[in-house]
Design a protein around this motif. Sequence first.
Motif, mmCIF file in Angstrom:
data_model
loop_
_atom_site.group_PDB
_atom_site.id
_atom_site.type_symbol
_atom_site.label_atom_id
_atom_site.label_comp_id
_atom_site.label_asym_id
_atom_site.label_seq_id
_atom_site.Cartn_x
_atom_site.Cartn_y
_atom_site.Cartn_z
ATOM 1 N N PHE A 479 0.814 -1.206 0.000
ATOM 2 C CA PHE A 479 0.000 0.000 0.000
ATOM 3 C C PHE A 479 0.858 1.272 0.000
ATOM 4 C CE2 PHE A 479 -3.355 -2.858 1.925
ATOM 5 C CZ PHE A 479 -4.133 -2.880 0.777
ATOM 6 N N TYR A 480 2.049 1.193 0.563
ATOM 7 C CA TYR A 480 2.968 2.335 0.476
ATOM 8 C C TYR A 480 3.514 2.449 -0.940
ATOM 9 C CZ TYR A 480 6.894 5.481 1.225
ATOM 10 O OH TYR A 480 7.765 6.526 1.123
ATOM 11 N N ASP A 481 3.970 1.329 -1.474
ATOM 12 C CA ASP A 481 4.625 1.317 -2.779
ATOM 13 C C ASP A 481 3.670 1.740 -3.895
ATOM 14 O OD1 ASP A 481 6.984 0.250 -4.537
ATOM 15 O OD2 ASP A 481 5.204 -0.722 -5.364
ATOM 16 N N GLN A 482 2.431 1.263 -3.838
ATOM 17 C CA GLN A 482 1.482 1.508 -4.918
ATOM 18 C C GLN A 482 0.769 2.848 -4.804
ATOM 19 O OE1 GLN A 482 0.776 -0.866 -7.755
ATOM 20 N NE2 GLN A 482 2.853 -1.020 -6.966
ATOM 21 N N ALA A 483 0.855 3.501 -3.654
ATOM 22 C CA ALA A 483 0.228 4.811 -3.494
ATOM 23 C C ALA A 483 1.050 5.867 -4.220
ATOM 24 C CB ALA A 483 0.117 5.174 -2.019
ATOM 25 N N PRO A 484 0.406 6.897 -4.774
ATOM 26 C CA PRO A 484 1.138 8.004 -5.395
ATOM 27 C C PRO A 484 2.045 8.695 -4.380
ATOM 28 C CG PRO A 484 -1.204 8.101 -5.916
ATOM 29 C CD PRO A 484 -1.048 7.067 -4.843
ATOM 30 N N GLU A 485 3.057 9.374 -4.874
ATOM 31 C CA GLU A 485 4.035 9.996 -3.981
ATOM 32 C C GLU A 485 3.399 10.963 -2.990
ATOM 33 O OE1 GLU A 485 7.337 9.298 -3.657
ATOM 34 O OE2 GLU A 485 6.707 7.644 -4.939
ATOM 35 N N ASP A 486 2.405 11.724 -3.427
ATOM 36 C CA ASP A 486 1.785 12.709 -2.548
ATOM 37 C C ASP A 486 0.665 12.129 -1.696
ATOM 38 O OD1 ASP A 486 3.452 14.699 -3.454
ATOM 39 O OD2 ASP A 486 2.087 15.356 -5.039
ATOM 40 N N MET A 487 0.444 10.811 -1.787
ATOM 41 C CA MET A 487 -0.632 10.173 -1.040
ATOM 42 C C MET A 487 -0.116 8.988 -0.234
ATOM 43 S SD MET A 487 -3.782 10.236 -3.793
ATOM 44 C CE MET A 487 -4.354 11.763 -4.548
ATOM 45 N N LYS A 488 1.165 9.020 0.126
ATOM 46 C CA LYS A 488 1.763 7.889 0.836
ATOM 47 C C LYS A 488 1.119 7.666 2.205
ATOM 48 C CE LYS A 488 4.927 6.647 -2.182
ATOM 49 N NZ LYS A 488 4.769 5.380 -2.931
ATOM 50 N N SER A 489 0.791 8.737 2.909
ATOM 51 C CA SER A 489 0.157 8.565 4.217
ATOM 52 C C SER A 489 -1.202 7.902 4.081
ATOM 53 C CB SER A 489 0.008 9.915 4.923
ATOM 54 O OG SER A 489 1.260 10.428 5.297
ATOM 55 N N LEU A 490 -1.955 8.320 3.068
ATOM 56 C CA LEU A 490 -3.256 7.694 2.834
ATOM 57 C C LEU A 490 -3.071 6.237 2.431
ATOM 58 C CD1 LEU A 490 -6.321 7.955 2.624
ATOM 59 C CD2 LEU A 490 -6.029 8.719 0.257
ATOM 60 N N GLY A 491 -2.058 5.975 1.609
ATOM 61 C CA GLY A 491 -1.784 4.595 1.222
ATOM 62 C C GLY A 491 -1.443 3.732 2.420
ATOM 63 N N THR A 492 -0.608 4.266 3.322
ATOM 64 C CA THR A 492 -0.254 3.528 4.533
ATOM 65 C C THR A 492 -1.481 3.289 5.406
ATOM 66 O OG1 THR A 492 1.949 4.537 4.504
ATOM 67 C CG2 THR A 492 1.263 3.505 6.551
ATOM 68 N N SER A 493 -2.400 4.244 5.408
ATOM 69 C CA SER A 493 -3.610 4.081 6.226
ATOM 70 C C SER A 493 -4.506 2.977 5.690
ATOM 71 C CB SER A 493 -4.385 5.399 6.313
ATOM 72 O OG SER A 493 -5.043 5.696 5.102
#
Length: 592
Positions: A479-493
């Motif tokens: 979820f970190y890797d596949q999230a866009p660079e500016d949305m890493k926190s949301l991806g981690t969540s």
Amino acid sequence: MALEDGVDDYTQDGTVDLKGNPVRRSKRGGWTACSFVVVYEVFERMAYYGISSNLVVYLTNKLHEGTVKSSNNVTNWVGTIWLTPILGAYIADAHLGRYWTFVIASVIYLSGMLLLTLSVSLPALKPPSCTQSNAGDCKRASTLQLAVYFGALYTLAVGTGGTKPNISTIGADQFDDFHPKEKAHKLTFFNWWMFSIFFGTLFANTVLVYIQDNVGWTLGYGLPTIGLLISVLIFLAGTPFYRHRVPAGSTFTRMARVIVAALRKWRVPLPSDPKELYELDLGEYDKKGKFRIDSTPSFRFLNKASIKTDSTDPWMLCSVTQVEETKQMLRMIPILICTFVPSTMIAQINTLFVKQGTTLDRAIGSFKVPPASLIAFVTLSMLISVVLYDRFFVAIMQRWTKNPRGITLLQRMGIGLAFHIVIMLVASFTERYRLKVAREHGLVQNGGQLPLTIFILLPQFVLMGMADAFLEVAKIEFFYDQAPEDMKSLGTSYATTSLGVGNFISSFLLSTVSHVTSRDGHQGWILNNLNASHLDYYYAFFAILNFLNLIFFLVVIKFYVYKAEVSNSIEVLTEELKVMRLRTSNPEETRP
């Protein structure tokens, strides 16, 4: 200016210091900065698991709650713990940034821990002791006592919402994706991140659990509170070494704009050439240290948001990169859904698995094993499995697959899902044997302790740790890797949301199964007296649920497309910008 492998010493990923100035790679970030972050996580995990691992025991023995109620109170709280990071990720990405969101949330977290320690220490804030075997015969906790205790728990949950999605992301931000060596270091960051934090978990599940059961809850809660305070101070001490990302605005708003813009232009035909879609100049991305992403055919309807019209309203016109970022977040949702069932299995560790342990012989000579301490074997199993995976499995698979990770993240998750089927089958057969011994010794009705060692439960705990080494590590990295660079926190969540939803599903299933199986005069599968219950049926039901979930996962990944590589690596971007600047400065030379 210092150079490293021909690359400028300044970071190229847009990270800055707290004042917003560009930072030097040699002065900030890397493993030096990560050491302060990892130390915090070790102590924070000690605090969290120091409470959650033994919470069902406290609710049963001290607040005198029954099996279903105490288990559901645990899973509801843990579910909240893992869902609040969505709010924390939003605040970090849209307003305060990861660092300040984390600092403020840490203060809230500490407040909850202090109040929780007081609630188990002051006589007025806890009900009197009770030696009855049936919790229903004991005096219930008063409204005030429950309000203080659960108020402290949920204050802590709010604090976790701000720390959990940002702490691992802060750590990953210390490595520059545009620098070959640092990008390589990030590949192994999450494995060693998990390895490090589980030392704190191991301490909680052994030392703290023993102190709570045999010395007292005041010391058992006080120690992790002090540890958390120390860890926050250590994190703050590392501030001069951190790289920070500037808040990029609300990710939810940006995603909403794409969806709304696409809907408002749903009748407008898409151009045959994706290059005719709206996109910002390369220079805009270069200035901000961001990636530009090329248009992809998936979720084609959303491309309509980038069709050029007379309006430049951000709710009518979005860049291709903004559209692709939204696609990336939406594309991961089916994978997220596939992780709900295994997260429900994880919820059984702190509830029914521990409750089973209270019915078994825990003596080793004069020493009595706390039931919750078996959770330490999940930790140990995971630690060992992560090391073996990172050092041997990856090296072997790299030769076959040529993949730097050995196998893909989704393949790693799939192996973890298969493990969960085995875990629940083992748990079901173990429970069936435990009930057989209870019948043979006439201990069904009185709910007495069985002459059976607690270590018969060990296989299900060990297997859970092995499953985590595959699924949980891969899930966070995916979820970190596949999230866009500016949305890493949301991806981690997304990863924490999986655990939160899984715990709430656990509460729903436990209540529903308990209610349905006890209708029409039937005894029911889940009772306060586990010797008269049928957890073996319940675990078998979970095994079937995991099997169906694995089938669903295999279907989902068949259609999953990994996010598009960034359209321009730093080298390509630099070359294109040079050409653009050359044409600007020498228009006559570049004219055909």
